[in-house]
Design a protein around this motif. Sequence first.
Motif, PDB file in Angstrom:
ATOM      1  N   ARG A 257      40.784  36.491  34.493  1.00  0.00           N
ATOM      2  CA  ARG A 257      40.528  36.451  35.929  1.00  0.00           C
ATOM      3  C   ARG A 257      41.722  35.894  36.700  1.00  0.00           C
ATOM      4  O   ARG A 257      42.053  36.385  37.784  1.00  0.00           O
ATOM      5  N   TYR A 258      42.366  34.882  36.149  1.00  0.00           N
ATOM      6  CA  TYR A 258      43.560  34.315  36.789  1.00  0.00           C
ATOM      7  C   TYR A 258      44.662  35.368  36.882  1.00  0.00           C
ATOM      8  O   TYR A 258      45.295  35.538  37.928  1.00  0.00           O
ATOM      9  N   GLU A 259      44.894  36.069  35.782  1.00  0.00           N
ATOM     10  CA  GLU A 259      45.954  37.082  35.755  1.00  0.00           C
ATOM     11  C   GLU A 259      45.650  38.242  36.695  1.00  0.00           C
ATOM     12  O   GLU A 259      46.557  38.841  37.274  1.00  0.00           O
ATOM     13  N   ALA A 260      44.361  38.545  36.891  1.00  0.00           N
ATOM     14  CA  ALA A 260      43.984  39.664  37.753  1.00  0.00           C
ATOM     15  C   ALA A 260      44.048  39.325  39.232  1.00  0.00           C
ATOM     16  O   ALA A 260      44.229  40.221  40.067  1.00  0.00           O
ATOM     17  N   ALA A 261      43.913  38.040  39.585  1.00  0.00           N
ATOM     18  CA  ALA A 261      43.820  37.674  41.001  1.00  0.00           C
ATOM     19  C   ALA A 261      44.908  36.711  41.426  1.00  0.00           C
ATOM     20  O   ALA A 261      45.845  37.084  42.140  1.00  0.00           O
ATOM     21  N   ILE A 262      44.832  35.477  40.999  1.00  0.00           N
ATOM     22  CA  ILE A 262      45.720  34.424  41.494  1.00  0.00           C
ATOM     23  C   ILE A 262      47.174  34.731  41.193  1.00  0.00           C
ATOM     24  O   ILE A 262      48.059  34.530  42.023  1.00  0.00           O
ATOM     25  N   MET A 263      47.434  35.235  40.017  1.00  0.00           N
ATOM     26  CA  MET A 263      48.803  35.492  39.600  1.00  0.00           C
ATOM     27  C   MET A 263      49.428  36.670  40.339  1.00  0.00           C
ATOM     28  O   MET A 263      50.650  36.717  40.522  1.00  0.00           O
ATOM     29  N   LYS A 264      48.589  37.588  40.831  1.00  0.00           N
ATOM     30  CA  LYS A 264      49.126  38.835  41.371  1.00  0.00           C
ATOM     31  C   LYS A 264      49.118  38.940  42.888  1.00  0.00           C
ATOM     32  O   LYS A 264      49.952  39.640  43.461  1.00  0.00           O
ATOM     33  N   ASP A 265      48.162  38.288  43.550  1.00  0.00           N
ATOM     34  CA  ASP A 265      47.989  38.527  44.974  1.00  0.00           C
ATOM     35  C   ASP A 265      49.069  37.824  45.788  1.00  0.00           C
ATOM     36  O   ASP A 265      49.214  36.593  45.729  1.00  0.00           O
ATOM     37  N   ARG A 266      49.787  38.572  46.590  1.00  0.00           N
ATOM     38  CA  ARG A 266      50.908  38.031  47.359  1.00  0.00           C
ATOM     39  C   ARG A 266      50.460  37.212  48.569  1.00  0.00           C
ATOM     40  O   ARG A 266      51.289  36.607  49.243  1.00  0.00           O
ATOM     41  N   HIS A 267      49.158  37.204  48.853  1.00  0.00           N
ATOM     42  CA  HIS A 267      48.625  36.351  49.913  1.00  0.00           C
ATOM     43  C   HIS A 267      48.106  35.028  49.365  1.00  0.00           C
ATOM     44  O   HIS A 267      47.776  34.131  50.144  1.00  0.00           O
ATOM     45  N   CYS A 268      48.026  34.919  48.049  1.00  0.00           N
ATOM     46  CA  CYS A 268      47.522  33.705  47.414  1.00  0.00           C
ATOM     47  C   CYS A 268      48.684  32.762  47.108  1.00  0.00           C
ATOM     48  O   CYS A 268      49.655  33.146  46.457  1.00  0.00           O
ATOM     49  N   ILE A 269      48.558  31.516  47.552  1.00  0.00           N
ATOM     50  CA  ILE A 269      49.650  30.546  47.351  1.00  0.00           C
ATOM     51  C   ILE A 269      49.358  29.590  46.191  1.00  0.00           C
ATOM     52  O   ILE A 269      50.091  28.616  45.999  1.00  0.00           O
ATOM     53  N   GLY A 270      48.309  29.887  45.423  1.00  0.00           N
ATOM     54  CA  GLY A 270      48.020  29.069  44.258  1.00  0.00           C
ATOM     55  C   GLY A 270      46.560  28.690  44.179  1.00  0.00           C
ATOM     56  O   GLY A 270      45.729  29.178  44.955  1.00  0.00           O
ATOM     57  N   SER A 271      46.251  27.808  43.237  1.00  0.00           N
ATOM     58  CA  SER A 271      44.844  27.521  42.980  1.00  0.00           C
ATOM     59  C   SER A 271      44.651  26.162  42.328  1.00  0.00           C
ATOM     60  O   SER A 271      45.595  25.532  41.845  1.00  0.00           O
TER      61      SER A 271
END
Length: 427
Positions: A257-271
């Motif tokens: 799930r991390y690799e599919a979302a947090i790692m890839k989305d250019r609008h996400c600044i981390g978690s």
Amino acid sequence: MRFTHVMLLTLTGCLLLMTAAVAQHAKPIKVELIKQGDTYTLLRGGKPYFIKGAGGSTYMDRLSAYGGNSVRTWGTANGQQVLDEAQRLGLTVTMGINMARERHGFDYNDAEAVAKQLETVRAEILKFKDHPALLAWGIGNELNLEYTNPKVWDAVNEVAEMIHELDSNHLVTTMLAGINQREIDYIKEKCPALDLISVQVYGGLAAVPERIRATGWEKAYMVTEWGPTGHWESPQTPWKAAIEETSSEKAAVYKSRYEAAIMKDRHCIGSYVFLWGQKQERTPTWYGLFTEAGEENEVVDVMQYLWTGQWPLNRAPHLDSIRLDGRKALDFIYLQPGKTYPLDVAVTDPDNDSLSTRWELLPESTDLKSGGDRESRPQAIPGHVTNATVSQARFTTPEQSGAYRLFLYVTDGQNNVATANIPFFVQ
């Protein structure tokens, strides 16, 4: 020797006080968001800073050692201690601001109560705003959970405006339970002072980028809670017991799930992964990456890999399966009172460490809350597991009918653990 020991303690105390004093009077580090094309980047001190964080302020030394760089709190209690320790370890803090919740009885139509809350928050901001470890402010936690009054968002914006007046160096956000069109619309309309939003999603993490874009939110965001499949979204037995993933199943979904979302989305600044610690929430093992004794499960290995690209030198045991009377949890197990049944475990260790097991029988928890509110741990029932080896044991059911849960902990002697539990009903 005694004199030397006292001198050492005194020197250590002085050093700690000096460290705290230096941190308290050090200059704040400017934090800002920039957008380049379709990519948001968090800058701290002018340098890109992707949040590799964890929720909770326990085991901060391990977080730093394993490649994490930030912690998230739910309030300012022990705020000075958390900030100072983070500074010492090279970590940052997204500091939570506790806001009253409608589901706990607060009325956001009560202007006097709202104003009083604002003044309480003002004092918290003034106390911590210049600490060099501070990264961002998080207004409230899941204020949209079980609420009806949209005036809460007016209060959130009022706090955000006040923070920007008092503190020009740090970002301001609010933490949302899930991703819902209604809340995003309210925030776009009522909370222009927020720099970004924060979402808290579990089983649906992989779909977060798509879901956020579908709401029309075009600014940056971070994920301030994410983890295993939540108890509310897991399969349930006929007697309403949620079925928990094993620690190894959790490790797999955390990674994917991390690799599919947090790692890839250019609008996400981390978690901030949940939970860097241990708590009772439905079970003692559901959300914590550690046991009560501080043992680390396989998810900790995964987080070190996701943060650094390197697996730890010694890894946690991997649990393939646990069966009671030849059945797994999804078989919805009913058993007779006072009868003995076989337990079978399939577990391996990546480092071929010698493994040992411990079993714990608990009645199914009845102190069930929402939103992460504090729950009490059921009292263990000893003496029902015998002839235990790493792969097998014998289990005698209680005489009293009802819902129970049998927990397994497999340890490797290196402070690593695999966990699993299997709910059953005695009738």
